[in-house]
Design a protein around this motif. Structure first.
Motif, mmCIF file in Angstrom:
data_model
loop_
_atom_site.group_PDB
_atom_site.id
_atom_site.type_symbol
_atom_site.label_atom_id
_atom_site.label_comp_id
_atom_site.label_asym_id
_atom_site.label_seq_id
_atom_site.Cartn_x
_atom_site.Cartn_y
_atom_site.Cartn_z
ATOM 1 N N ASP A 102 47.776 0.632 -13.725
ATOM 2 C CA ASP A 102 46.705 1.081 -14.620
ATOM 3 C C ASP A 102 45.935 -0.092 -15.213
ATOM 4 O O ASP A 102 44.846 0.094 -15.742
ATOM 5 N N HIS A 103 46.521 -1.298 -15.163
ATOM 6 C CA HIS A 103 45.857 -2.473 -15.721
ATOM 7 C C HIS A 103 44.559 -2.718 -14.966
ATOM 8 O O HIS A 103 44.517 -2.740 -13.741
ATOM 9 N N CYS A 104 43.480 -2.898 -15.709
ATOM 10 C CA CYS A 104 42.131 -3.125 -15.171
ATOM 11 C C CYS A 104 41.519 -1.861 -14.566
ATOM 12 O O CYS A 104 40.528 -1.960 -13.836
ATOM 13 N N LYS A 105 42.080 -0.716 -14.848
ATOM 14 C CA LYS A 105 41.435 0.531 -14.450
ATOM 15 C C LYS A 105 40.500 0.976 -15.572
ATOM 16 O O LYS A 105 40.447 0.376 -16.647
ATOM 17 N N SER A 106 39.759 2.046 -15.342
ATOM 18 C CA SER A 106 38.787 2.522 -16.333
ATOM 19 C C SER A 106 39.476 2.851 -17.651
ATOM 20 O O SER A 106 40.678 3.114 -17.694
ATOM 21 N N MET A 107 38.705 2.839 -18.727
ATOM 22 C CA MET A 107 39.274 3.089 -20.043
ATOM 23 C C MET A 107 39.864 4.483 -20.127
ATOM 24 O O MET A 107 40.882 4.695 -20.801
ATOM 25 N N ASN A 108 39.270 5.452 -19.445
ATOM 26 C CA ASN A 108 39.828 6.806 -19.446
ATOM 27 C C ASN A 108 41.225 6.828 -18.848
ATOM 28 O O ASN A 108 42.141 7.451 -19.384
ATOM 29 N N GLN A 109 41.395 6.165 -17.711
ATOM 30 C CA GLN A 109 42.720 6.148 -17.081
ATOM 31 C C GLN A 109 43.717 5.369 -17.931
ATOM 32 O O GLN A 109 44.882 5.763 -18.039
ATOM 33 N N PHE A 110 43.285 4.264 -18.524
ATOM 34 C CA PHE A 110 44.185 3.484 -19.363
ATOM 35 C C PHE A 110 44.735 4.321 -20.511
ATOM 36 O O PHE A 110 45.941 4.345 -20.770
ATOM 37 N N ILE A 111 43.849 5.020 -21.232
ATOM 38 C CA ILE A 111 44.301 5.800 -22.370
ATOM 39 C C ILE A 111 45.140 6.995 -21.920
ATOM 40 O O ILE A 111 46.129 7.363 -22.560
ATOM 41 N N TRP A 112 44.756 7.611 -20.813
ATOM 42 C CA TRP A 112 45.537 8.733 -20.281
ATOM 43 C C TRP A 112 46.969 8.290 -19.986
ATOM 44 O O TRP A 112 47.933 8.994 -20.278
ATOM 45 N N SER A 113 47.117 7.102 -19.421
ATOM 46 C CA SER A 113 48.435 6.572 -19.109
ATOM 47 C C SER A 113 49.158 6.091 -20.362
ATOM 48 O O SER A 113 50.354 6.318 -20.538
ATOM 49 N N PHE A 114 48.435 5.405 -21.240
ATOM 50 C CA PHE A 114 49.036 4.888 -22.470
ATOM 51 C C PHE A 114 49.598 6.029 -23.319
ATOM 52 O O PHE A 114 50.707 5.939 -23.858
ATOM 53 N N LEU A 115 48.858 7.110 -23.419
ATOM 54 C CA LEU A 115 49.331 8.244 -24.204
ATOM 55 C C LEU A 115 50.496 8.949 -23.527
ATOM 56 O O LEU A 115 51.309 9.594 -24.209
ATOM 57 N N CYS A 116 50.603 8.829 -22.220
ATOM 58 C CA CYS A 116 51.785 9.347 -21.530
ATOM 59 C C CYS A 116 53.025 8.588 -22.001
ATOM 60 O O CYS A 116 54.065 9.186 -22.303
ATOM 61 N N GLY A 117 52.910 7.255 -22.073
ATOM 62 C CA GLY A 117 54.033 6.460 -22.566
ATOM 63 C C GLY A 117 54.400 6.780 -23.996
ATOM 64 O O GLY A 117 55.585 6.908 -24.340
ATOM 65 N N LEU A 118 53.384 6.918 -24.853
ATOM 66 C CA LEU A 118 53.657 7.285 -26.244
ATOM 67 C C LEU A 118 54.311 8.660 -26.333
ATOM 68 O O LEU A 118 55.207 8.886 -27.149
ATOM 69 N N GLY A 119 53.844 9.588 -25.488
ATOM 70 C CA GLY A 119 54.415 10.925 -25.492
ATOM 71 C C GLY A 119 55.864 10.934 -25.053
ATOM 72 O O GLY A 119 56.700 11.647 -25.630
ATOM 73 N N GLU A 120 56.200 10.133 -24.031
ATOM 74 C CA GLU A 120 57.599 10.069 -23.600
ATOM 75 C C GLU A 120 58.463 9.423 -24.682
ATOM 76 O O GLU A 120 59.583 9.868 -24.932
ATOM 77 N N ALA A 121 57.953 8.371 -25.334
ATOM 78 C CA ALA A 121 58.718 7.733 -26.401
ATOM 79 C C ALA A 121 59.006 8.715 -27.532
ATOM 80 O O ALA A 121 60.115 8.737 -28.088
ATOM 81 N N LYS A 122 58.022 9.541 -27.862
ATOM 82 C CA LYS A 122 58.237 10.540 -28.897
ATOM 83 C C LYS A 122 59.261 11.579 -28.452
ATOM 84 O O LYS A 122 60.120 12.002 -29.234
#
Length: 583
Positions: free
Chosen positions: A286-306
């Motif tokens: 996901d690194h260097c991908k569009s901002m939409n994909q970055f946030i979509w992936s980043f929030l996946c990680g936050l969601g799993e952590a929660k």
């Protein structure tokens, strides 16, 4: 005779009545083996059986739906366009993201967000601000005063006059005044600089902003003070907060927003570190991908952590995709805090910064013995969050080492995991530093302006997908349409990706035209934004890049009163290309 008499004496509901039908059901005790069953009773039994069957079927359907239904993310409920933009994923999991789109964040659609206690108290205070100001002015008018005495800005009448003026001047605008600071003297006699905090009703978040203006006052009737002149947005520089410069320095440092606190949280001690539970995502595709994909992936990680009740280890170092740069090249070394509100993020979810986390891990880990930090390495996204729910390791380390698209973070939240992982969209807000620029631009137009959004760029050049866009957004076509939708000589802010500044000159004879480049000083090397981002970058100047421009441009447009949009008002083409208007 007896049989005839019996038949004559039978009641209306007797065996000869039409309510009875003779049916042979077998031998009956004490009778000739023949029984009579009423038709009405049979119908009732049949109806009851049918109703019971329907009830059982309904219960079964509701049960299946309750078990399998997964409510969509609140972010995806904001509009059909947003749903389409993030759900349209190619078979190889590559996002279809236009380079001129702005990623909405939690503050854009979370209208039911909880109001912070401090903001609620300030809002209650503001509800009565006009009444308080009027009462203070009335009380001041009844007091004894010397109208010829020099103006003292600490006089309570000054603040009362300012409050009364603001309550009247901004009554029909979207500004909510939260609190005022004590007035300070201006550069000339009769001038006072006053600062206050406010919020904008058009924002769904309860983010606070600061304004300071210069007021010229004179004695009025009785002891009241009249305001004869008011400066523009943030004109009262004596009431601004400035950084402390070097001693004996005559250079005044630019003002800063003292309410921003995006310092990096640290783990206090070895015992605290070993007691914690962490989810660590290694950098993936996901690194260097569009901002939409970055946030979509980043929030996946936050969601799993929660979901796992763990602290998420995040990397503040970002890469801005070429989809958001002028030359189309990826730019690494961007700070997360340039674009998003890290203070709000760390208050909303549990996060630690990757660099400090790795140092602490290396420093406090004992390779052998009881003090060892336990680690669970997860090589594939196919290991679901549900399988990790009972894991007791200190660190769950997801390693995204495969080839694209196997190494995308958001693959963790696909399939069965999509039913249990909730992305915390409420945790992502846009950077307050950028939003301060938005507020200042809108403030300089006194929040009384209309907006025009003109999308051109590659879309106007692609005649196959957008056959009419180029002609529909030509200068003459824009003038013809906008003059029918916006009142003449209004402030008109134009949000656009059109690179030629003079492209909209034909509108200037009809409106007071404002473009983003008219406000370059707000991110120049003398600005508040420049000063604060330079601190984040360790003293290196931070360029105001294209994605920052898109954020500011679009947010200013969102705050306009009348909004004229490209794909709703200017062109016959569909937003996502030909034949997609109804998607």
């Amino acid at each position: 005779m007896s049989s005839s008499s019996d038949q004559d004496d039978a009641p209306d509901g007797g065996e000869d009545s039409p309510l009875f039908r003779r049916r042979v059901v077998g031998p009956s005790p004490g009778a000739g083996g023949v029984a009579d069953v009423p038709v009405a009773q049979s119908l009732i039994k049949v109806a009851s059986n049918v109703c019971f069957s329907l009830f059982v079927l309904a219960v079964l359907v509701v049960t299946v739906v309750a078990v399998t239904y997964q409510p969509p993310d609140p972010w995806l409920q904001s509009s059909a366009a947003i749903t389409t933009s993030l759900s349209r994923v190619l078979p190889n999991s590559t996002f279809l993201v236009p380079d001129d789109s702005l990623l909405p964040t939690g503050e854009d659609f979370n209208s039911s967000a909880a109001v912070p206690p401090r903001a609620r108290a300030e809002a209650n205070q503001d509800d009565a601000s006009a009444a308080v100001a009027a009462a203070s002015a009335a009380a001041a008018a009844d007091a004894t005063c010397d109208p010829n005495a020099p103006l003292n800005c600490s006089d309570p009448r000054v603040l009362a006059a300012v409050k009364a003026f603001n309550a009247k001047a901004f009554f029909r605008k979207s500004i909510v005044f939260l609190s005022y600071e004590a007035p300070v003297a201006g550069p000339k006699p009769g001038q006072c600089d006053v600062a206050w905090r406010f919020r904008n009703r058009r924002e769904k978040s309860w983010r606070r902003y600061r304004d300071y203006r210069r007021f010229s006052l004179t004695s009025g009737d009785g002891c009241a003070l009249d305001i004869v002149k008011v400066g523009k947005f943030r004109s009262g520089t004596n009431a601004a907060r400035h950084l402390k410069g070097p001693k004996n320095s005559r250079v005044v440092a630019p003002p800063v927003d003292a309410e921003i606190n995006d310092t990096i949280p640290v783990v206090g001690s070895e015992a605290e570190f070993k007691k914690g539970k962490y989810l660590y995502y290694m950098r993936g595709g996901d690194h260097c991908k569009s901002m939409n994909q970055f946030i979509w992936s980043f929030l996946c990680g936050l969601g799993e952590a929660k979901f796992l009740n763990r602290t998420f280890v995040m990397d503040l170092d970002m890469c801005l995709s070429g989809a958001h740069t002028v030359d189309g090249k990826d730019v690494d070394g961007k700070d997360f805090r340039y674009y998003f509100d890290f203070e709000h993020l760390k208050e909303s979810v549990s996060v630690v910064e990757e660099g400090d986390f790795l140092k602490d891990w290396k420093r406090w880990d004992k390779k052998k013995g009881p003090g060892r930090i336990t680690v669970r390495k997860v090589p594939s996204y196919k290991v679901t969050p549900m399988q990790l729910k009972r894991d007791k390791s200190n660190i769950i380390w997801r390693q995204f080492v495969g080839q694209e698209p196997e190494n995308y973070w958001y693959r963790v939240c696909e399939g069965r995991a999509a039913k249990v992982i909730q992305r915390p969209w409420y945790a992502i807000w846009k950077s307050k530093r950028l939003m301060n620029i938005v507020t200042e631009i809108a403030g300089r137009m006194d929040w009384d302006y209309d907006g025009l959004h003109v999308v051109r760029g590659w879309k106007a050049q692609n005649k196959q997908m957008y056959p009419n866009l180029d002609a529909d957004t030509s200068p003459d076509a824009i003038v013809n349409k906008v003059t029918k939708l916006v009142k003449p000589m209004r402030n008109l802010y134009i949000a656009t990706n059109e690179p030629f500044y003079n492209y909209f000159d034909k509108l200037r004879s009809h409106f007071h035209v404002h473009l983003l480049d008219d406000y370059k000083q707000l991110w120049s090397n003398t600005s508040e934004w420049y000063n604060e981002t330079t601190v984040l970058s360790g003293g290196k100047p931070v360029p105001f890049d294209e994605y920052m421009r898109v954020i500011v441009d679009t947010e200013v447009f969102y705050r306009s009163k009348t909004q004229v949009e490209t794909f709703n008002n200017l062109t016959r083409d569909c937003k996502d290309g030909i034949n997609t208007c109804n998607l």
